[in-house]
Design an enzyme around this catalytic site. Structure first.
Site, PDB file in Angstrom:
ATOM      1  N   GLU A  21       0.824  -1.219   0.000  1.00  0.00           N
ATOM      2  CA  GLU A  21       0.000   0.000   0.000  1.00  0.00           C
ATOM      3  C   GLU A  21       0.859   1.271   0.000  1.00  0.00           C
ATOM      4  O   GLU A  21       0.445   2.298  -0.530  1.00  0.00           O
ATOM      5  CB  GLU A  21      -0.953  -0.065   1.203  1.00  0.00           C
ATOM      6  CG  GLU A  21      -2.134   0.859   1.174  1.00  0.00           C
ATOM      7  CD  GLU A  21      -2.921   0.892  -0.148  1.00  0.00           C
ATOM      8  OE1 GLU A  21      -3.154   2.008  -0.658  1.00  0.00           O
ATOM      9  OE2 GLU A  21      -3.278  -0.196  -0.675  1.00  0.00           O
ATOM     10  N   HIS A  23       3.713   1.730  -1.677  1.00  0.00           N
ATOM     11  CA  HIS A  23       4.006   1.993  -3.099  1.00  0.00           C
ATOM     12  C   HIS A  23       2.755   2.530  -3.807  1.00  0.00           C
ATOM     13  O   HIS A  23       2.838   3.457  -4.622  1.00  0.00           O
ATOM     14  CB  HIS A  23       4.394   0.692  -3.821  1.00  0.00           C
ATOM     15  CG  HIS A  23       5.670   0.072  -3.359  1.00  0.00           C
ATOM     16  ND1 HIS A  23       5.712  -1.175  -2.772  1.00  0.00           N
ATOM     17  CD2 HIS A  23       6.952   0.514  -3.406  1.00  0.00           C
ATOM     18  CE1 HIS A  23       6.975  -1.476  -2.492  1.00  0.00           C
ATOM     19  NE2 HIS A  23       7.740  -0.469  -2.851  1.00  0.00           N
ATOM     20  N   ASP A 136      11.599   5.588   4.458  1.00  0.00           N
ATOM     21  CA  ASP A 136      13.031   5.685   4.154  1.00  0.00           C
ATOM     22  C   ASP A 136      13.435   7.158   4.238  1.00  0.00           C
ATOM     23  O   ASP A 136      13.823   7.764   3.235  1.00  0.00           O
ATOM     24  CB  ASP A 136      13.302   5.115   2.761  1.00  0.00           C
ATOM     25  CG  ASP A 136      12.955   3.650   2.688  1.00  0.00           C
ATOM     26  OD1 ASP A 136      13.719   2.840   3.206  1.00  0.00           O
ATOM     27  OD2 ASP A 136      11.883   3.313   2.131  1.00  0.00           O
ATOM     28  N   SER A 172       8.237  -4.171   1.799  1.00  0.00           N
ATOM     29  CA  SER A 172       8.243  -5.443   1.053  1.00  0.00           C
ATOM     30  C   SER A 172       8.873  -6.527   1.919  1.00  0.00           C
ATOM     31  O   SER A 172       8.508  -7.695   1.839  1.00  0.00           O
ATOM     32  CB  SER A 172       9.049  -5.281  -0.239  1.00  0.00           C
ATOM     33  OG  SER A 172       8.536  -4.199  -0.974  1.00  0.00           O
ATOM     34  N   ARG A 173       9.814  -6.139   2.760  1.00  0.00           N
ATOM     35  CA  ARG A 173      10.527  -7.122   3.593  1.00  0.00           C
ATOM     36  C   ARG A 173       9.636  -7.728   4.672  1.00  0.00           C
ATOM     37  O   ARG A 173       9.994  -8.763   5.236  1.00  0.00           O
ATOM     38  CB  ARG A 173      11.752  -6.483   4.246  1.00  0.00           C
ATOM     39  CG  ARG A 173      12.875  -6.191   3.258  1.00  0.00           C
ATOM     40  CD  ARG A 173      14.134  -5.746   3.964  1.00  0.00           C
ATOM     41  NE  ARG A 173      15.292  -5.711   3.104  1.00  0.00           N
ATOM     42  CZ  ARG A 173      15.724  -4.618   2.451  1.00  0.00           C
ATOM     43  NH1 ARG A 173      15.084  -3.470   2.587  1.00  0.00           N
ATOM     44  NH2 ARG A 173      16.794  -4.690   1.683  1.00  0.00           N
TER      45      ARG A 173
HETATM   46  O1  PAF Z   1      13.283   2.712  -1.879  1.00  0.00           O
HETATM   47  C1  PAF Z   1      13.569   1.877  -2.757  1.00  0.00           C
HETATM   48  O2  PAF Z   1      12.782   0.976  -3.088  1.00  0.00           O
HETATM   49  C2  PAF Z   1      14.930   1.960  -3.434  1.00  0.00           C
HETATM   50  O3  PAF Z   1      15.926   2.331  -2.540  1.00  0.00           O
HETATM   51  C3  PAF Z   1      14.930   2.854  -4.696  1.00  0.00           C
HETATM   52  C4  PAF Z   1      14.646   4.303  -4.343  1.00  0.00           C
HETATM   53  C5  PAF Z   1      13.898   2.353  -5.677  1.00  0.00           C
HETATM   54  C6  PAF Z   1      16.310   2.793  -5.352  1.00  0.00           C
HETATM   55  O4  PAF Z   1      16.640   1.506  -5.730  1.00  0.00           O
END
Ligand code: PAF
Length: 267
Positions: A21, A23, A136, A172-173
């Site tokens: 969700e 993403h 992140d 995702s992890r």
């Molecule tokens: O956050 C992520 O999924 C990755 O670090 C990214 C920004 C796609 C770079 O590979």
């Protein structure tokens, strides 16, 4: 003629796939704010260190294609490894200082890998806007700096962390966790909640906040702390007093899976 040259706006959501969700919230924003919504899906090998989870990183391209189609993404860009990194490739982008703190301390080279691939994606896709999630947080700081320092004509847009019902930040992890680990993983958000409460009640010592978080995580047998940080959200340098804006962030291994979370506090 390219979309950019024809006056259309392009929004890019860089991802490593296995959509959740978090993403999807980025994709919805890219879809609604631009003429063309592009999602890149590339598990970037150079942001993983030897021994990290590159091989175990979850992947399900068919499911991701379905989800992107449902959201009316215009282009799902899924390059081959050699398309991004041909044999002779030897360039790295280093955002110094910002890349070395927090996650960068335990994952040296990680943000070089991130900055390098994101710069390449910016060149390839030429987006007007690029979308990143605040789970992140450090990545967003590094990318914003890189885009500014290298004169990329792109607006970096950040969106809030999306959470499961019990507070666990979507990642995702999370799919790598066993049932017991999944339950232990609640300690990340719970420890941040306790920290926020203490700050609201007047605690200003960053060390006390770090200790409170460490104590909560230590109660989980399956959890092992990588780092606990209270820093300036701009410089990512550790602070001793919580005043103005502070980033409370942590990385914790739950079993073999490394999870991160953070909260931005204002006093
Ligand atoms: O956050 C992520 O999924 C990755 O670090 C990214 C920004 C796609 C770079 O590979």
């Amino acid at each position: 003629m390219s979309h950019r040259a024809s006056g259309k706006t392009i929004g890019l959501v860089p991802t490593m796939g296995y959509f959740h969700e978090g993403h999807l919230s980025l994709m919805r924003a890219a879809r609604s704010e631009n003429d063309i919504a592009v999602v890149s899906l590339f598990v970037n090998p150079i942001q993983f260190r030897p021994g990290e989870d590159l091989d175990r990183y979850p992947r399900d391209l068919n499911r991701d294609v379905e989800l992107a189609l449902d959201l009316e993404v215009d282009i799902l860009f899924v390059p081959e490894g050699t398309e991004i990194y041909p044999k002779e490739f030897c360039t790295r982008i280093s955002v110094q200082g910002l890349s070395d703190r927090l996650c960068g301390e335990s994952r040296p080279g990680h943000f070089q890998g991130v900055a390098t691939v994101v710069a390449k994606l910016f060149h390839i896709v030429q987006p007007h806007r690029a979308y990143f999630g605040l789970k992140d947080f450090q990545q967003t700081v590094v990318i914003r700096r890189m885009a500014q320092d290298l004169n990329f004509d792109v607006k970096i847009i950040t969106l809030p962390t999306v959470r499961e019902k019990d507070g666990l930040a979507m990642s995702s992890r999370n799919s790598c966790l066993s049932a017991d680990e999944r339950s232990a993983a609640r300690c990340l958000k719970e420890s941040l909640d306790i920290a926020v409460l203490q700050i609201r009640e007047g605690e200003r010592s960053a060390d006390s906040i770090r200790t409170i978080i460490r104590e909560r995580i230590a109660r989980e047998k399956l959890a092992r702390i990588d780092y606990v940080s209270v820093s300036s959200p701009k410089s990512l340098q550790e602070v001793s007093v919580v005043e103005g804006e502070a980033l409370v962030a942590l990385a914790v291994f739950v079993g073999r899976t490394r999870l991160i979370d953070n909260v931005l506090v204002r006093t």
